[in-house]
Design a protein around this motif. Structure first.
Motif, PDB file in Angstrom:
ATOM      1  N   ASN A   1     -24.967   6.342 -31.111  1.00 52.45           N
ATOM      2  CA  ASN A   1     -23.532   6.059 -31.237  1.00 52.45           C
ATOM      3  C   ASN A   1     -23.303   4.603 -31.642  1.00 52.45           C
ATOM      4  OD1 ASN A   1     -20.730   6.004 -30.923  1.00 52.45           O
ATOM      5  ND2 ASN A   1     -20.868   5.738 -28.693  1.00 52.45           N
ATOM      6  N   ILE A   2     -22.556   4.393 -32.713  1.00 50.43           N
ATOM      7  CA  ILE A   2     -22.329   3.024 -33.209  1.00 50.43           C
ATOM      8  C   ILE A   2     -20.883   2.549 -32.988  1.00 50.43           C
ATOM      9  CG2 ILE A   2     -24.276   3.049 -34.802  1.00 50.43           C
ATOM     10  CD1 ILE A   2     -20.929   3.427 -36.327  1.00 50.43           C
ATOM     11  N   LEU A   3     -20.162   3.248 -32.086  1.00 50.80           N
ATOM     12  CA  LEU A   3     -18.838   2.753 -31.698  1.00 50.80           C
ATOM     13  C   LEU A   3     -18.887   2.272 -30.257  1.00 50.80           C
ATOM     14  CD1 LEU A   3     -16.445   5.540 -33.031  1.00 50.80           C
ATOM     15  CD2 LEU A   3     -17.103   3.403 -34.146  1.00 50.80           C
ATOM     16  N   LEU A   4     -17.966   1.388 -29.878  1.00 50.35           N
ATOM     17  CA  LEU A   4     -17.749   1.110 -28.466  1.00 50.35           C
ATOM     18  C   LEU A   4     -16.890   2.261 -27.935  1.00 50.35           C
ATOM     19  CD1 LEU A   4     -16.979  -2.730 -28.180  1.00 50.35           C
ATOM     20  CD2 LEU A   4     -19.202  -1.564 -28.148  1.00 50.35           C
ATOM     21  N   SER A   5     -17.428   2.968 -26.916  1.00 51.48           N
ATOM     22  CA  SER A   5     -16.770   4.178 -26.422  1.00 51.48           C
ATOM     23  C   SER A   5     -16.642   4.130 -24.900  1.00 51.48           C
ATOM     24  CB  SER A   5     -17.600   5.417 -26.780  1.00 51.48           C
ATOM     25  OG  SER A   5     -18.018   5.374 -28.132  1.00 51.48           O
ATOM     26  N   TYR A   6     -15.477   4.506 -24.408  1.00 51.42           N
ATOM     27  CA  TYR A   6     -15.290   4.588 -22.948  1.00 51.42           C
ATOM     28  C   TYR A   6     -16.255   5.603 -22.354  1.00 51.42           C
ATOM     29  CZ  TYR A   6     -10.807   2.083 -22.811  1.00 51.42           C
ATOM     30  OH  TYR A   6      -9.819   1.135 -22.865  1.00 51.42           O
ATOM     31  N   ASP A   7     -16.859   5.248 -21.211  1.00 54.30           N
ATOM     32  CA  ASP A   7     -17.692   6.215 -20.492  1.00 54.30           C
ATOM     33  C   ASP A   7     -16.824   7.238 -19.772  1.00 54.30           C
ATOM     34  OD1 ASP A   7     -19.698   4.610 -21.343  1.00 54.30           O
ATOM     35  OD2 ASP A   7     -20.519   4.128 -19.372  1.00 54.30           O
ATOM     36  N   SER A   8     -15.645   6.801 -19.285  1.00 52.85           N
ATOM     37  CA  SER A   8     -14.848   7.699 -18.447  1.00 52.85           C
ATOM     38  C   SER A   8     -13.563   8.133 -19.155  1.00 52.85           C
ATOM     39  CB  SER A   8     -14.533   6.987 -17.123  1.00 52.85           C
ATOM     40  OG  SER A   8     -13.168   7.014 -16.830  1.00 52.85           O
TER      41      SER A   8
ATOM     42  N   SER B   1      -6.120   5.633 -19.803  1.00 48.81           N
ATOM     43  CA  SER B   1      -5.289   4.470 -19.441  1.00 48.81           C
ATOM     44  C   SER B   1      -5.610   3.252 -20.322  1.00 48.81           C
ATOM     45  CB  SER B   1      -5.419   4.152 -17.952  1.00 48.81           C
ATOM     46  OG  SER B   1      -6.760   4.002 -17.611  1.00 48.81           O
ATOM     47  N   ASP B   2      -6.230   3.515 -21.456  1.00 54.22           N
ATOM     48  CA  ASP B   2      -6.584   2.454 -22.409  1.00 54.22           C
ATOM     49  C   ASP B   2      -5.374   1.610 -22.815  1.00 54.22           C
ATOM     50  OD1 ASP B   2      -8.076   1.216 -24.772  1.00 54.22           O
ATOM     51  OD2 ASP B   2      -6.514   2.321 -25.821  1.00 54.22           O
TER      52      ASP B   2
ATOM     53  N   ASP C   1     -13.262  -9.625 -21.674  1.00 60.84           N
ATOM     54  CA  ASP C   1     -14.089  -9.159 -20.559  1.00 60.84           C
ATOM     55  C   ASP C   1     -13.223  -8.252 -19.698  1.00 60.84           C
ATOM     56  OD1 ASP C   1     -16.701 -10.786 -20.676  1.00 60.84           O
ATOM     57  OD2 ASP C   1     -15.149 -12.307 -20.965  1.00 60.84           O
ATOM     58  N   ALA C   2     -13.752  -7.089 -19.320  1.00 59.47           N
ATOM     59  CA  ALA C   2     -12.979  -6.135 -18.516  1.00 59.47           C
ATOM     60  C   ALA C   2     -13.955  -5.293 -17.701  1.00 59.47           C
ATOM     61  CB  ALA C   2     -12.135  -5.251 -19.430  1.00 59.47           C
ATOM     62  N   PRO C   3     -13.480  -4.783 -16.543  1.00 61.51           N
ATOM     63  CA  PRO C   3     -14.424  -4.070 -15.671  1.00 61.51           C
ATOM     64  C   PRO C   3     -14.823  -2.669 -16.134  1.00 61.51           C
ATOM     65  CG  PRO C   3     -12.232  -4.165 -14.686  1.00 61.51           C
ATOM     66  CD  PRO C   3     -12.177  -4.976 -15.929  1.00 61.51           C
ATOM     67  N   PHE C   4     -14.019  -2.049 -17.019  1.00 57.61           N
ATOM     68  CA  PHE C   4     -14.346  -0.659 -17.381  1.00 57.61           C
ATOM     69  C   PHE C   4     -15.650  -0.587 -18.192  1.00 57.61           C
ATOM     70  CE2 PHE C   4     -10.895  -2.130 -20.261  1.00 57.61           C
ATOM     71  CZ  PHE C   4     -11.596  -2.165 -21.458  1.00 57.61           C
ATOM     72  N   LEU C   5     -16.307   0.582 -18.071  1.00 56.43           N
ATOM     73  CA  LEU C   5     -17.619   0.737 -18.708  1.00 56.43           C
ATOM     74  C   LEU C   5     -17.491   1.264 -20.128  1.00 56.43           C
ATOM     75  CD1 LEU C   5     -19.818   2.238 -15.836  1.00 56.43           C
ATOM     76  CD2 LEU C   5     -19.667  -0.145 -16.606  1.00 56.43           C
ATOM     77  N   ILE C   6     -18.187   0.585 -21.004  1.00 58.10           N
ATOM     78  CA  ILE C   6     -18.265   0.958 -22.410  1.00 58.10           C
ATOM     79  C   ILE C   6     -19.751   1.131 -22.725  1.00 58.10           C
ATOM     80  CG2 ILE C   6     -17.916   0.096 -24.774  1.00 58.10           C
ATOM     81  CD1 ILE C   6     -15.257   0.793 -23.431  1.00 58.10           C
ATOM     82  N   ASN C   7     -20.160   2.322 -23.097  1.00 58.19           N
ATOM     83  CA  ASN C   7     -21.575   2.608 -23.374  1.00 58.19           C
ATOM     84  C   ASN C   7     -22.465   2.092 -22.232  1.00 58.19           C
ATOM     85  OD1 ASN C   7     -20.582   3.600 -25.786  1.00 58.19           O
ATOM     86  ND2 ASN C   7     -21.092   1.770 -26.952  1.00 58.19           N
ATOM     87  N   GLY C   8     -22.016   2.338 -20.995  1.00 59.50           N
ATOM     88  CA  GLY C   8     -22.832   2.024 -19.822  1.00 59.50           C
ATOM     89  C   GLY C   8     -22.783   0.579 -19.354  1.00 59.50           C
ATOM     90  N   LYS C   9     -22.025  -0.279 -20.050  1.00 55.20           N
ATOM     91  CA  LYS C   9     -21.947  -1.688 -19.629  1.00 55.20           C
ATOM     92  C   LYS C   9     -20.482  -2.081 -19.479  1.00 55.20           C
ATOM     93  CE  LYS C   9     -25.932  -3.136 -22.422  1.00 55.20           C
ATOM     94  NZ  LYS C   9     -26.311  -3.835 -23.650  1.00 55.20           N
ATOM     95  N   PRO C  10     -20.185  -3.019 -18.541  1.00 56.35           N
ATOM     96  CA  PRO C  10     -18.802  -3.500 -18.505  1.00 56.35           C
ATOM     97  C   PRO C  10     -18.422  -4.119 -19.858  1.00 56.35           C
ATOM     98  CG  PRO C  10     -20.052  -4.309 -16.611  1.00 56.35           C
ATOM     99  CD  PRO C  10     -21.044  -3.661 -17.538  1.00 56.35           C
ATOM    100  N   MET C  11     -17.157  -3.896 -20.258  1.00 51.46           N
ATOM    101  CA  MET C  11     -16.682  -4.490 -21.511  1.00 51.46           C
ATOM    102  C   MET C  11     -16.839  -6.008 -21.437  1.00 51.46           C
ATOM    103  SD  MET C  11     -15.511  -4.058 -24.482  1.00 51.46           S
ATOM    104  CE  MET C  11     -15.217  -5.386 -25.639  1.00 51.46           C
ATOM    105  N   HIS C  12     -17.388  -6.606 -22.468  1.00 47.49           N
ATOM    106  CA  HIS C  12     -17.616  -8.058 -22.434  1.00 47.49           C
ATOM    107  C   HIS C  12     -17.441  -8.675 -23.816  1.00 47.49           C
ATOM    108  CE1 HIS C  12     -21.508  -6.084 -23.143  1.00 47.49           C
ATOM    109  NE2 HIS C  12     -21.746  -7.094 -23.958  1.00 47.49           N
ATOM    110  N   SER C  13     -17.278  -9.988 -23.772  1.00 43.66           N
ATOM    111  CA  SER C  13     -17.032 -10.773 -24.982  1.00 43.66           C
ATOM    112  C   SER C  13     -18.114 -10.540 -26.047  1.00 43.66           C
ATOM    113  CB  SER C  13     -17.042 -12.251 -24.559  1.00 43.66           C
ATOM    114  OG  SER C  13     -16.680 -13.062 -25.629  1.00 43.66           O
ATOM    115  N   ASN C  14     -17.674 -10.418 -27.285  1.00 43.88           N
ATOM    116  CA  ASN C  14     -18.584 -10.282 -28.441  1.00 43.88           C
ATOM    117  C   ASN C  14     -19.455  -9.029 -28.383  1.00 43.88           C
ATOM    118  OD1 ASN C  14     -17.508 -12.729 -29.168  1.00 43.88           O
ATOM    119  ND2 ASN C  14     -19.267 -13.933 -28.498  1.00 43.88           N
TER     120      ASN C  14
END
Ligand code: FUC
Length: 330
Positions: free
Chosen positions: A48-55, A61-62, A276-289
């Motif tokens: 997968n080459i997009l940033l995708s919500y895990d949940s 609530s995006d 930076d945000a707490p929700f998980l994107i591809n298994g990691k918290p959303m983060h800068s860059n």
């Protein structure tokens, strides 16, 4: 199976998956969003080459337009005002990305394409709730053709209004978000950049790319981009329309390459710097860059710059924009 449509249990979501020999893409009826896009790396491994919500709950609530179709008007509108029409102030005193009831947050209907030889899906929306004059009818068609994903957006309105849609997918070509943007390189076939103020609104000044701290019309690595654009990218580049490719993004660990062509005049690039945000994107918290939002569109806030190409839409006039994402390996 080339096209599958399945409801997501316990939610109002419907997921559509398109698959051909090279690509697989999934979409949701919520915001006609692109959710995941699988492309092979240089070893042939599809990821997968997009940033995708895990949940699914977090997707619903995006607030950051992950994968969403943005409309009626993408970008900021100064003082949330077009002519006599007040728009929702959802970005300080300004309006952004169609507002909280915009196209990204509405549920679209799904239509199967009739041609059995085409791997594609069409989303429809009649928008009368975003607060823009309308109703505005819009349909977004996604198709897989060989190594390409083709997105076509058609729209018309019953009453005079403004429309400037975009797609707000965040790309990370490393696959499953394994790397950050610093392993990527970017070339934008841009002639100019729109200067913006502290609130990211265009000032009206148009700067030639050759006068930027770094000439992004040549292939540049993200470490070089970040050392020249200290706050990262959240900028609108005017495309050099004599060239067929608007933008090329590559990633060194996976060997993936993406080329984008668009009928739009410009592209907004947002490098998620400081996001930076707490929700998980591809298994990691959303983060800068973590990824690059690539948003082909007409110029932002053009309603306040009369000499720029207009996004006004007269009644019953049909408009169309098309963007092609082509994938290969280095
Ligand atoms: C991009 C940016 C904005 C905003 C949004 C989520 O379109 O231009 O600054 O952060 O994404």
């Amino acid at each position: 199976m080339n096209v599958s449509i399945e409801p997501v249990t316990g939610s109002p979501l419907i997921k559509v998956t398109l698959t051909n020999n090279y690509l697989s893409a999934s979409f949701y009826n919520f915001g006609a969003r692109m959710h995941q896009l699988f492309t092979p790396n240089k070893e042939g491994l599809s990821e997968n080459i997009l940033l995708s919500y895990d949940s699914v709950e977090e997707l619903l609530s995006d607030k950051s337009y992950f994968g969403a179709v943005v409309g009626p008007v993408a970008g900021r509108i100064k003082h949330a005002q077009w002519k006599d029409f007040p728009l929702e102030k959802n970005c300080g005193t300004h309006h952004i990305h169609g507002g909280s009831q915009g196209w990204s947050y509405q549920f679209w209907t799904i239509e199967l394409l009739e041609d059995p030889d085409v791997i594609g899906i069409r989303f429809h929306l009649e928008d009368s709730v975003s607060g823009y004059p309308g109703p505005i009818n819009v349909r977004v068609t996604y198709k897989l053709v060989d190594h390409s994903l083709i997105m076509t957006t058609d729209y018309q309105s019953m009453n005079p209004t403004i429309v400037n849609p975009t797609s707000h997918s965040y790309f990370n070509l490393s696959g499953e978000g394994q790397q950050d943007l610093d392993t990527h390189s970017l070339l934008v076939n841009a002639s100019h950049l729109l200067e913006t103020d502290k609130e990211t609104l265009p000032t009206g000044k148009i700067i030639p790319v050759k006068e930027l701290p770094l000439d992004v019309s040549k292939m540049q690595s993200f470490p070089a981009i970040f050392s020249s654009f200290k706050e990262g990218l959240d900028d609108c580049f005017i495309l050099n329309k004599t060239l067929p490719t608007a933008l090329t993004l590559t990633e060194q660990t996976s060997g993936r390459k993406m080329e984008i062509a668009t009928t739009n005049q410009s592209v907004v690039l947002f490098s998620t710097t400081g996001f930076d945000a707490p929700f998980l994107i591809n298994g990691k918290p959303m983060h800068s860059n973590y990824g690059l939002a690539i948003e082909p569109q007409q110029f932002p806030d053009s309603v306040h710059h009369p000499s720029w190409p207009s996004i006004e839409l007269p009644p019953l006039q049909k408009r169309q924009q098309e963007t092609i994402y082509r994938f290969s390996c280095l």
